[in-house]
Design an enzyme around this catalytic site. Structure first.
Site, PDB file in Angstrom:
ATOM      1  CG  LEU A 146       5.943   3.486  12.839  1.00  0.00           C
ATOM      2  CD1 LEU A 146       7.299   3.271  13.468  1.00  0.00           C
ATOM      3  CD2 LEU A 146       5.077   4.359  13.730  1.00  0.00           C
ATOM      4  NE  ARG A 147       1.928   7.428   5.893  1.00  0.00           N
ATOM      5  CZ  ARG A 147       1.040   6.528   5.462  1.00  0.00           C
ATOM      6  NH1 ARG A 147       1.336   5.265   5.502  1.00  0.00           N
ATOM      7  NH2 ARG A 147      -0.112   6.920   4.988  1.00  0.00           N
ATOM      8  CG  ASP A 154      -1.477  -0.022   4.155  1.00  0.00           C
ATOM      9  OD1 ASP A 154      -2.630  -0.354   3.853  1.00  0.00           O
ATOM     10  OD2 ASP A 154      -1.188   0.635   5.160  1.00  0.00           O
ATOM     11  CG  HIS A 172      -5.305  -1.552   0.745  1.00  0.00           C
ATOM     12  ND1 HIS A 172      -5.531  -0.686   1.788  1.00  0.00           N
ATOM     13  CD2 HIS A 172      -6.200  -1.221  -0.214  1.00  0.00           C
ATOM     14  CE1 HIS A 172      -6.521   0.128   1.476  1.00  0.00           C
ATOM     15  NE2 HIS A 172      -6.949  -0.163   0.272  1.00  0.00           N
ATOM     16  CG  HIS A 198      -6.512  -2.384   6.508  1.00  0.00           C
ATOM     17  ND1 HIS A 198      -7.154  -2.569   5.327  1.00  0.00           N
ATOM     18  CD2 HIS A 198      -5.351  -1.777   6.214  1.00  0.00           C
ATOM     19  CE1 HIS A 198      -6.421  -2.099   4.354  1.00  0.00           C
ATOM     20  NE2 HIS A 198      -5.317  -1.622   4.855  1.00  0.00           N
ATOM     21  CG  ASN A 258      -9.550   3.218   1.878  1.00  0.00           C
ATOM     22  OD1 ASN A 258     -10.364   2.315   2.016  1.00  0.00           O
ATOM     23  ND2 ASN A 258      -8.783   3.325   0.813  1.00  0.00           N
ATOM     24  CG  ASP A 318      -3.371   0.304   8.134  1.00  0.00           C
ATOM     25  OD1 ASP A 318      -2.164   0.513   7.948  1.00  0.00           O
ATOM     26  OD2 ASP A 318      -4.208   0.309   7.226  1.00  0.00           O
TER      27      ASP A 318
END
Lengths: 320, 347
Positions: free
Chosen positions: B2-3, B90, B116, B168, B214, B241
Site C-alpha cells: 500500500l502507499r 522497495d 529490492h 519480487h 519493475n 507488489d
C-alpha cells in the site's frame, strides 16, 4: 478513410510494392516545372515534431504541399508543449481542426500508436524513440530499387549503432520483407541482444563485408548515448568506419543522414558515385507523397492484404 | 504494497484490503521514514474498525536508508518501536555494499529486511526485460542479471551478517541464485512476483504502459522457472507488489510510470472462471514449503494453516520472512477458506 503507418511490420510485401509504385508515379510529377497535383486539396496535414529533424519534417512538408494539402507545422519548442501540455491534450487540441493526417515524431516508443488511439486522423509515424521510422525504410527501398531494379536476394549489411537506431529496426524488417538477406554489424555494445529474432544475421566485425551488395551505414547517435557504449570514436572509426579501402567499387553505400563525417563514413566514400545518400534525400519527398496518398486517397497500406478496395480510386494523380 | 502514509491517492488501506484475497497480508510502505520518526507517528495497523477496510493483516515496512538513497541507515530501532515490522527500500536497491552489510546486522535485531534487488549500473534506463521483444521495440532493457547479481551479493552478505528476504523475484537466474544461497546454508526467504509468474514480455508488444513494471515481465522460461520455484518451495510466497500508481493516461512507454495495477487488478479472480470451478486440489507447493520451514524460526512466522492442502496455484501466505514478527505485532491471517486465486489457472 482511416489508416495509419506505425510500423513496417504492419505492411505486407504487396503494400510496400504498391507504395513504391505510387512513388514512381509521383517522381514524374517532381520532374515537372510545376510540381503540384490537386489530390489532397482542402485536406489538412499536421506535422507534429517533438524531436529535431531536417530531412523528415521538410520532406513531409514538401510532400503535403505538392499534394495541395493545407499544412500545419507544430514543433515542441515554442508551442504549448513547452508549457507542459501532455501529448494527449496536444493531440486532442489539434484534432479539433479535423486534420486528415497527423505526422508524429516523438522521442518515446509507442507515441504514434497513442496518437492513433486519440485521433480520428490518419497517423504516420515519423520516428518513435528508438523503435521505428517506417517512411525512412520505404524511401531506402525506393532508392535502392531505382538503382538496382529487383531487391530479391540482395545482401544488405547494416553497419554501426543498431542499438539506438530506429532506422535500423525498420530497415531490417523492410529489407527482409522484400527478399533481401540482412546482416547487422557493429561493436557488441551497439547491437541489441536477440536482434537476430527480427530476421537478420549478426556480425561483430567488418570481416566478410565483401559479400554485401549494399552497405547501409548508420549514424552514431551520440545524442542518444548515455554511458560508454564505445571507448572512443577514434577506436570505433578504426574498426567500423566505412572507407575507400573497405568498400569495394561494386558495392553501394547508403546512409540515413545526417552523416558524422570521419566517424561512420570517410569523406572519400560519401562523395563517391557508389553513395546513394543524396538520392535517398531526394526520394524522401516522393515516397512521403505516396504514403500520404495511400492513406488519405487510396487504400490504407494494410488494406491491400485484407482485400479492401481503395475508397476514392477516382482521385488518381492526374498526369499532365 | 500500500502507499500509506503519503500517497493515499494511489492506494489506501480501504481500497487495497477490499481487493486482497483471504490469506493475504498487506504491507504499507511509508516512503519517508524520516517523516515518521520526526512526527512520532505510530505505525500500527488500523484493524477492522476502519470504515471500508476488510480485516486483512496489515503491517508497516519502514525504509532501510534515509530518503531511500542507499547510503545512511534509518533509525531502525525507533521505527521498530513505532511499529514497523520490517524494512525495505522497495523500488530502489541499497547499492552501497558497506551500508548493506551494516543494515543486515542492524535489522537482525530489529525486524526483517525486504530487499529490492537491482543493480542500477546494469539496469539504468531500462524499461522492460532485455530480450527479443526489447530488440524489436527499441526499448532499453533491464537484463535478468541486474537482479541475480545483486541477489548473489546480498545473499552472500546475509550469510555473513544475518538473514533477509528477497523481494519480487522475476528471473530464472534469480531463482538459481536463491537456490544456491540456500544450498550453502544461508537463511533467506524469497517472494515471487505475481506478474512475471503469469505474463511474459510478449504483453509489452502492444505498448500498453500497464505492463511496464519493475522488475519487468520477463521471458517464458523465467515465468516457468518462477512457477517451478513456487512448487518446489524455493520461493516462499507470491507478492503483487504493484502499487496502483497515480499517473494519468497518455504516457508513452519510456515516460510512463511503472505499475498502474495494484492488488485490485493483480489478485482478482479472472471473470471467466466461476467460483464453483475452483475445486480444492492438493498442490505440492504447500507440503513442500511446510516441510522446508526452518523449525528454529517457524514460531515467528506467519504460516499457512498447518496440514492444509494448498488449494491455489498462488499460495499467498507462507513463511516469508517479510512478515516474520512476533504474532503480537501482526495478526496471523484467518485462513478459514480456500485461498483465493490470484490469476487464472495459467500455471
Amino acid at each position: 478513410m482511416r489508416g495509419q503507418l506505425i510500423s513496417i511490420d504492419d505492411l505486407t510485401r504487396g503494400d510496400i510494392e504498391r507504395i513504391l509504385g505510387r512513388a514512381e508515379s509521383f517522381a514524374e510529377v517532381s520532374g515537372r516545372e510545376i510540381k503540384k497535383v490537386p489530390t489532397l486539396r482542402g485536406r489538412t496535414v499536421i506535422n507534429l515534431f517533438y524531436e529535431a529533424s531536417t530531412r523528415t519534417s521538410s520532406s513531409f512538408e514538401l510532400a503535403a504541399k505538392r499534394l495541395s494539402a493545407d499544412l500545419l507545422n507544430v514543433k515542441a519548442q515554442g508551442s504549448a508543449v513547452d508549457k507542459g501540455e501532455s501529448l494527449k491534450d496536444t493531440v486532442q487540441t489539434l484534432s479539433a481542426y479535423d486534420p486528415a493526417a497527423i505526422v508524429i515524431r516523438s522521442p518515446h516508443v509507442g507515441a504514434a500508436q497513442l496518437v492513433a488511439r486519440w485521433s480520428a486522423a490518419a497517423v504516420i509515424n515519423a520516428g518513435d524513440g528508438k523503435r521505428e521510422h517506417p517512411t525512412q525504410a520505404l524511401l531506402d527501398l525506393y532508392t535502392l530499387r531505382r538503382r538496382v531494379g529487383s531487391l530479391e536476394g540482395l545482401k544488405v549489411w547494416i553497419v554501426g549503432d543498431v542499438l539506438h537506431s530506429r532506422v535500423a529496426r525498420s530497415n531490417i524488417l523492410a529489407f527482409s520483407r522484400m527478399g533481401c538477406e540482412v546482416t547487422v554489424c557493429g561493436p557488441p555494445t551497439l547491437i541489441p541482444r536477440e536482434v537476430e529474432t527480427l530476421g537478420c544475421q549478426v556480425r561483430y566485425s567488418l570481416e566478410g563485408m565483401g559479400e554485401a551488395h549494399v552497405v547501409y551505414a548508420l549514424r552514431m547517435q551520440l545524442e542518444r548515448m548515455r554511458g560508454s557504449f564505445v571507448p572512443s570514436l577514434r577506436e570505433y572509426a578504426a574498426r567500423f568506419q566505412i572507407d575507400g579501402r573497405r568498400l569495394s567499387p561494386q558495392q553501394l553505400l547508403m546512409h540515413p543522414g545526417p552523416v558524422n563525417r570521419g566517424v561512420e563514413l570517410a569523406a572519400e566514400v560519401i562523395d563517391s558515385p557508389q553513395a546513394l545518400i543524396e538520392q535517398q534525400v531526394e526520394s524522401g519527398v516522393v515516397v512521403r507523397m505516396a504514403v500520404l496518398y495511400e492513406l488519405l486517397a487510396g487504400g490504407s497500406p494494410g488494406d491491400a492484404a485484407r482485400g479492401v478496395q481503395p475508397a476514392e480510386a477516382a482521385t488518381e494523380p492526374q498526369p499532365a | 504494497m500500500l502507499r500509506t502514509p503519503g500517497r493515499e491517492d494511489e492506494e489506501d488501506v480501504a481500497s487495497g484490503s477490499r481487493a486482497a484475497p483471504r490469506r493475504a497480508a498487506l504491507l504499507r510502505h511509508p516512503r519517508d521514514a524520516q517523516h515518521v520518526a520526526r512526527r512520532r507517528l505510530r505505525l500500527r495497523p488500523p484493524g477492522a474498525s476502519r470504515a471500508g477496510a476488510r480485516h486483512v493483516p496489515t503491517g508497516f515496512l519502514a525504509a532501510i536508508t534515509r530518503g531511500q538513497q542507499g547510503h545512511e541507515l534509518t533509525e531502525m530501532a525507533e521505527l521498530a518501536d513505532a511499529g514497523a515490522v520490517g524494512f525495505t527500500d522497495d523500488g530502489l536497491p541499497v547499492s552501497w555494499p558497506g551500508c548493506s552489510a551494516r543494515r543486515f546486522s542492524t535489522a537482525a535485531l530489529q525486524g526483517v529486511l525486504a530487499l529490492h534487488e537491482e543493480d542500477p549500473s546494469l539496469s539504468a534506463g531500462g524499461v522492460m526485460h532485455e530480450g527479443a521483444v526489447s530488440a524489436l521495440l527499441g526499448l532499453a532493457g533491464i537484463p535478468s542479471v541486474s537482479e541475480s547479481t545483486m541477489i548473489a551479493r546480498d545473499t552472500a552478505l546475509a550469510g555473513y551478517e544475518g538473514g533477509g528476504s528477497i523481494q519480487h523475484l522475476s528471473a530464472r537466474e534469480s531463482v538459481i541464485a536463491v537456490e544456491q544461497a540456500r544450498a550453502a546454508g544461508v537463511e533467506v526467504t524469497a517472494e515471487g512476483h505475481s506478474a512475471p509468474s503469469a505474463l511474459t514480455d510478449d504483453a509489452v508488444r502492444a505498448l500498453d504502459t500497464g505492463f511496464k513494471m519493475n522488475p519487468p515481465l520477463r521471458a517464458d522460461d523465467d515465468r516457468l522457472a518462477l512457477i517451478d520455484a513456487l512448487r518446489s518451495g524455493a520461493i516462499d510466497c507470491v507478492a503483487t507488489d504493484r502499487p496502483a500508481l497515480a499517473r494519468g493516461e497518455g504516457a508513452a512507454v519510456r515516460a510512463g510510470a511503472d505499475g498502474r495495477h495494484g492488488p485490485r487488478d493483480r489478485l482478482r479472480r479472472p471473470p471467466h472462471r466461476p467460483r464453483a470451478a475452483r475445486a480444492p486440489r492438493a498442490r505440492p507447493a504447500g507440503r513442500a514449503h511446510e516441510a522446508r520451514a526452518p523449525p528454529s524460526s517457524a514460531s515467528t512466522h506467519l504460516r499457512c494453516k498447518s496440514g492444509r492442502p494448498q488449494t491455489s496455484a498462488w499460495p499467498i501466505c507462507s513463511r516469508s520472512g517479510m512478515w516474520a514478527r512476533p504474532a503480537t505485532r501482526v495478526a496471523p491471517p484467518t485462513a478459514a477458506s480456500p485461498a483465493a486465486r490470484s490469476r487464472g489457472g495459467s500455471a
